[in-house]
Design a protein around this motif. Structure first.
Motif, PDB file in Angstrom:
ATOM      1  N   THR A 224      -2.460  32.429  20.125  1.00 41.15           N
ATOM      2  CA  THR A 224      -3.416  31.647  19.355  1.00 41.15           C
ATOM      3  C   THR A 224      -2.720  31.117  18.103  1.00 41.15           C
ATOM      4  O   THR A 224      -1.618  31.576  17.739  1.00 41.15           O
ATOM      5  N   LEU A 225      -3.362  30.178  17.418  1.00 41.18           N
ATOM      6  CA  LEU A 225      -2.739  29.640  16.212  1.00 41.18           C
ATOM      7  C   LEU A 225      -2.554  30.713  15.150  1.00 41.18           C
ATOM      8  O   LEU A 225      -1.532  30.737  14.448  1.00 41.18           O
ATOM      9  N   GLU A 226      -3.514  31.609  15.013  1.00 39.67           N
ATOM     10  CA  GLU A 226      -3.376  32.684  14.034  1.00 39.67           C
ATOM     11  C   GLU A 226      -2.217  33.601  14.408  1.00 39.67           C
ATOM     12  O   GLU A 226      -1.437  34.027  13.538  1.00 39.67           O
ATOM     13  N   GLU A 227      -2.087  33.921  15.685  1.00 42.25           N
ATOM     14  CA  GLU A 227      -0.965  34.751  16.127  1.00 42.25           C
ATOM     15  C   GLU A 227       0.353  34.012  15.945  1.00 42.25           C
ATOM     16  O   GLU A 227       1.374  34.612  15.561  1.00 42.25           O
ATOM     17  N   ALA A 228       0.340  32.708  16.201  1.00 40.56           N
ATOM     18  CA  ALA A 228       1.566  31.925  16.036  1.00 40.56           C
ATOM     19  C   ALA A 228       1.996  31.878  14.574  1.00 40.56           C
ATOM     20  O   ALA A 228       3.191  31.967  14.267  1.00 40.56           O
ATOM     21  N   LYS A 229       1.036  31.768  13.656  1.00 42.42           N
ATOM     22  CA  LYS A 229       1.396  31.770  12.234  1.00 42.42           C
ATOM     23  C   LYS A 229       2.043  33.091  11.831  1.00 42.42           C
ATOM     24  O   LYS A 229       3.016  33.105  11.058  1.00 42.42           O
TER      25      LYS A 229
END
Length: 262
Positions: A224-229
């Motif tokens: 997810t974008l949060e995990e990617a950040k």
């Protein structure tokens, strides 16, 4: 003021440096300021509260500083600000801002704007960008430094395009594009990173590898974008020599408002 053609109409309240050239039949309004060395070609209209910097070249039939194409605009004195050393080719249309945003449309320095480019109200365009013929920005679009928009690329309102991104020909863009990413198609899809552009601008092999790894974390890992950040933050700490490149990608994900092109 000897470089103003006799057929040009320049309002006496306009502020033009003595070195500015104005071609035949051009019209310059009362609230316009133009810096040294700028050349305004024939049949150009510059109006509104418009400030133009040094050494720009504005070609014939361009409309600079007209009121925004926004039905909410009610005559407020919003602005257009253009920096230095920009090339603005034929039939470009740049509008002033609206009070619903910052009230100003901005174009930075050293940009190449090809024929028929449109910058709508409240757009914020950085420096060293290239817009090919008929590239079109709707209102409130943000474009980072060194980005390239190919011919007939169209960008939906409120989209953000990161630095060094590349937008392919005829691309219809309705979501944000992170830095360094190459997108194309209709609808747009991510096709990798702008490797050739990064090489031309002097990015090192280490930096390009770090950007490629960052791209894989965002687009190929299933995160997810949060995990990617979070994963990008770890990458920054693991490779400090390329940390600013990865940081730019991570920070962009934090401000992307329309979702990113996948």
């Amino acid at each position: 003021m000897t470089k103003i053609h006799p057929s040009a109409i320049v309002d006496p309240r306009a502020e033009l440096d003595s070195s500015v050239e104005v071609g035949p039949y051009s019209i310059i309004g009362p609230h316009v300021q133009i810096g040294a060395g700028t050349v305004v070609g024939p049949h150009v209209v510059i109006e509104g509260h418009t400030t133009i910097g040094r050494d720009n070249q504005i070609f014939q039939f361009s409309s600079i500083g007209a009121q925004p194409q926004d039905k909410k605009w009610a005559g407020e004195p919003t602005r257009l600000e253009i920096g230095d050393r920009n090339t603005i080719r034929e039939f470009c249309t740049f509008n002033t801002g609206t009070v619903q945003d910052q009230g100003v449309t901005r174009l930075g320095n050293d940009n190449w704007m090809s024929a028929y480019v449109h910058l709508a109200h409240d757009c914020q365009v950085g420096s060293n960008t290239i817009f090919s013929n008929n590239a079109q920005l709707a209102g409130h679009v943000q474009v980072g430094d060194w980005a390239i928009l190919s011919g007939f690329a169209g960008v939906h309102q409120f989209c953000k395009i990161g630095a060094h991104a590349f937008i392919g020909m005829y691309t219809s863009l309705t979501q944000d594009v992170p830095p360094y990413v190459l997108v194309s198609g209709n609808p747009a899809g991510a096709r990798g990173i702008n490797v050739e552009g990064l090489k031309r601008r002097g990015f090192s092999r280490t930096e390009i590898d770090a950007i490629r790894n960052a791209y894989k974390l965002v687009y190929r890992s299933g995160l997810t974008l949060e995990e990617a950040k979070a994963a990008l933050l770890e990458e920054e700490q693991a490779a400090p020599q390329a940390a600013p490149c990865v940081q730019a990608m991570r920070e962009f994900l934090g401000v992307a408002s329309r979702g990113i092109v996948r």
